[in-house]
Motif scaffolding. Structure first.
Motif, PDB file in Angstrom:
ATOM      1  N   ILE A  85       0.893  11.156  37.571  1.00 20.72           N
ATOM      2  CA  ILE A  85       0.213  10.336  36.565  1.00 20.72           C
ATOM      3  C   ILE A  85      -0.538  11.220  35.585  1.00 20.72           C
ATOM      4  CG2 ILE A  85      -1.553   8.564  36.207  1.00 20.72           C
ATOM      5  CD1 ILE A  85       0.327   7.267  38.026  1.00 20.72           C
ATOM      6  N   VAL A  86      -0.360  10.938  34.306  1.00 22.92           N
ATOM      7  CA  VAL A  86      -1.156  11.568  33.253  1.00 22.92           C
ATOM      8  C   VAL A  86      -1.983  10.458  32.619  1.00 22.92           C
ATOM      9  CG1 VAL A  86      -1.106  12.855  31.074  1.00 22.92           C
ATOM     10  CG2 VAL A  86       0.641  13.296  32.819  1.00 22.92           C
ATOM     11  N   LEU A  87      -3.288  10.687  32.510  1.00 24.09           N
ATOM     12  CA  LEU A  87      -4.170   9.684  31.908  1.00 24.09           C
ATOM     13  C   LEU A  87      -4.329   9.906  30.416  1.00 24.09           C
ATOM     14  CD1 LEU A  87      -7.064   9.411  34.548  1.00 24.09           C
ATOM     15  CD2 LEU A  87      -4.965   8.075  34.372  1.00 24.09           C
ATOM     16  N   ASP A  88      -4.698   8.830  29.721  1.00 25.00           N
ATOM     17  CA  ASP A  88      -4.975   8.902  28.279  1.00 25.00           C
ATOM     18  C   ASP A  88      -6.187   9.770  27.985  1.00 25.00           C
ATOM     19  OD1 ASP A  88      -3.017   7.483  26.940  1.00 25.00           O
ATOM     20  OD2 ASP A  88      -3.995   5.564  27.285  1.00 25.00           O
ATOM     21  N   GLY A  89      -7.248   9.556  28.744  1.00 24.64           N
ATOM     22  CA  GLY A  89      -8.494  10.266  28.476  1.00 24.64           C
ATOM     23  C   GLY A  89      -8.922  11.118  29.644  1.00 24.64           C
ATOM     24  N   SER A  90      -9.786  12.063  29.354  1.00 26.18           N
ATOM     25  CA  SER A  90     -10.291  12.960  30.396  1.00 26.18           C
ATOM     26  C   SER A  90     -11.795  12.811  30.525  1.00 26.18           C
ATOM     27  CB  SER A  90      -9.931  14.411  30.071  1.00 26.18           C
ATOM     28  OG  SER A  90      -8.545  14.589  30.119  1.00 26.18           O
ATOM     29  N   THR A  91     -12.246  11.577  30.646  1.00 25.02           N
ATOM     30  CA  THR A  91     -13.677  11.332  30.793  1.00 25.02           C
ATOM     31  C   THR A  91     -13.983  10.960  32.240  1.00 25.02           C
ATOM     32  OG1 THR A  91     -13.521   8.968  30.331  1.00 25.02           O
ATOM     33  CG2 THR A  91     -13.759  10.440  28.424  1.00 25.02           C
ATOM     34  N   PRO A  92     -15.197  11.180  32.670  1.00 26.01           N
ATOM     35  CA  PRO A  92     -15.565  10.767  34.034  1.00 26.01           C
ATOM     36  C   PRO A  92     -15.315   9.270  34.268  1.00 26.01           C
ATOM     37  CG  PRO A  92     -17.260  12.189  33.121  1.00 26.01           C
ATOM     38  CD  PRO A  92     -16.285  11.893  32.009  1.00 26.01           C
ATOM     39  N   GLU A  93     -15.530   8.460  33.231  1.00 22.25           N
ATOM     40  CA  GLU A  93     -15.314   7.013  33.361  1.00 22.25           C
ATOM     41  C   GLU A  93     -13.835   6.695  33.565  1.00 22.25           C
ATOM     42  OE1 GLU A  93     -16.976   8.405  30.673  1.00 22.25           O
ATOM     43  OE2 GLU A  93     -18.999   7.977  31.419  1.00 22.25           O
ATOM     44  N   ALA A  94     -12.957   7.379  32.815  1.00 19.30           N
ATOM     45  CA  ALA A  94     -11.513   7.163  32.946  1.00 19.30           C
ATOM     46  C   ALA A  94     -11.041   7.556  34.338  1.00 19.30           C
ATOM     47  CB  ALA A  94     -10.756   7.954  31.881  1.00 19.30           C
ATOM     48  N   PHE A  95     -11.526   8.694  34.833  1.00 11.70           N
ATOM     49  CA  PHE A  95     -11.151   9.140  36.175  1.00 11.70           C
ATOM     50  C   PHE A  95     -11.648   8.153  37.226  1.00 11.70           C
ATOM     51  CE2 PHE A  95     -11.267  13.641  34.319  1.00 11.70           C
ATOM     52  CZ  PHE A  95      -9.905  13.652  34.080  1.00 11.70           C
ATOM     53  N   ALA A  96     -12.892   7.727  37.107  1.00 15.32           N
ATOM     54  CA  ALA A  96     -13.479   6.803  38.096  1.00 15.32           C
ATOM     55  C   ALA A  96     -12.733   5.475  38.118  1.00 15.32           C
ATOM     56  CB  ALA A  96     -14.961   6.591  37.805  1.00 15.32           C
ATOM     57  N   SER A  97     -12.402   4.968  36.940  1.00 11.85           N
ATOM     58  CA  SER A  97     -11.685   3.696  36.842  1.00 11.85           C
ATOM     59  C   SER A  97     -10.303   3.799  37.480  1.00 11.85           C
ATOM     60  CB  SER A  97     -11.575   3.287  35.372  1.00 11.85           C
ATOM     61  OG  SER A  97     -10.845   2.106  35.243  1.00 11.85           O
ATOM     62  N   PHE A  98      -9.605   4.888  37.173  1.00 11.13           N
ATOM     63  CA  PHE A  98      -8.279   5.094  37.752  1.00 11.13           C
ATOM     64  C   PHE A  98      -8.367   5.223  39.271  1.00 11.13           C
ATOM     65  CE2 PHE A  98      -5.042   7.768  39.549  1.00 11.13           C
ATOM     66  CZ  PHE A  98      -3.888   7.135  39.125  1.00 11.13           C
ATOM     67  N   GLU A  99      -9.296   6.037  39.748  1.00  8.70           N
ATOM     68  CA  GLU A  99      -9.415   6.280  41.189  1.00  8.70           C
ATOM     69  C   GLU A  99      -9.721   4.998  41.955  1.00  8.70           C
ATOM     70  OE1 GLU A  99     -12.206   9.522  41.625  1.00  8.70           O
ATOM     71  OE2 GLU A  99     -10.866  10.892  40.545  1.00  8.70           O
ATOM     72  N   LYS A 100     -10.566   4.164  41.401  1.00  4.66           N
ATOM     73  CA  LYS A 100     -10.904   2.893  42.060  1.00  4.66           C
ATOM     74  C   LYS A 100      -9.654   2.003  42.148  1.00  4.66           C
ATOM     75  CE  LYS A 100     -14.101  -0.986  41.841  1.00  4.66           C
ATOM     76  NZ  LYS A 100     -15.181  -1.627  41.107  1.00  4.66           N
ATOM     77  N   ALA A 101      -8.905   1.921  41.064  1.00  6.61           N
ATOM     78  CA  ALA A 101      -7.707   1.078  41.031  1.00  6.61           C
ATOM     79  C   ALA A 101      -6.592   1.645  41.910  1.00  6.61           C
ATOM     80  CB  ALA A 101      -7.217   0.914  39.600  1.00  6.61           C
ATOM     81  N   ALA A 102      -6.437   2.960  41.937  1.00  5.36           N
ATOM     82  CA  ALA A 102      -5.358   3.596  42.708  1.00  5.36           C
ATOM     83  C   ALA A 102      -5.501   3.315  44.197  1.00  5.36           C
ATOM     84  CB  ALA A 102      -5.335   5.097  42.454  1.00  5.36           C
TER      85      ALA A 102
END
Length: 166
Positions: A85-102
């Motif tokens: 997976i490659v994310l759109d953004g590299s912000t702590p919020e983007a990472f946290a949101s992805f990790e919670k959903a994953a």
């Protein structure tokens, strides 16, 4: 103050274990259902001494939990896939949101933040191609912040272990 027989000493965050502790961990990684009596015989210690060591290894967190490893194929989850997976953004919020959903993706057995081409690697178990395709279309593609998703279906599991080299 509780006295512990041979305390696990941490050096730079790494546990320093004696040969008996290492032997106990090696045997438990192979078969965690061993009785204390059987384990004690294998490491050439008395059952009470062995039990104290196992309890200490649990208390210090070196043994996090004891689980049964199941036969995925026999249970209908024989397909194994890796999803990069490659994310759109590299912000702590983007990472946290992805990790919670994953963590809610059905069949996902591991999610790792990685360096290199991908931001995350998901390891997924599914019943078969159709099941994986449904998971891919209904869940993986809709994870928050996903820009790219690359799936790799495992053709053959050559080595699969949770054992830590000691």
């Amino acid at each position: 103050m509780k006295l512990i027989e041979h305390p696990v000493v941490a050096q730079k965050g790494i546990a320093v274990l004696d040969s008996v502790d290492r032997a106990i961990l090696r045997h438990l990684q192979q078969d965690a259902s061993l009785s204390i009596v059987s384990l004690a015989a294998k490491v050439k210690r008395s059952a009470p001494a062995c039990l104290r060591r196992v309890e200490r290894l649990k208390e210090t967190g070196l043994i996090r939990r004891v689980v049964a490893l199941l036969d995925a194929k026999a249970l209908g989850a024989g397909m194994f896939a890796v999803i990069g997976i490659v994310l759109d953004g590299s912000t702590p919020e983007a990472f946290a949101s992805f990790e919670k959903a994953a963590q809610k993706v059905s069949g996902c057995v591991a999610c790792h933040a990685v360096s290199g081409r991908f931001d995350y690697i998901l390891l997924v178990r599914a019943r078969g191609n159709e099941s994986f395709n449904r998971l891919h279309a209904a869940q993986a593609l809709h994870l928050p912040g996903v820009r790219e998703l690359h799936s790799f279906k495992v053709l053959k599991e050559v080595l699969s272990t949770q054992a830590i080299p000691l």
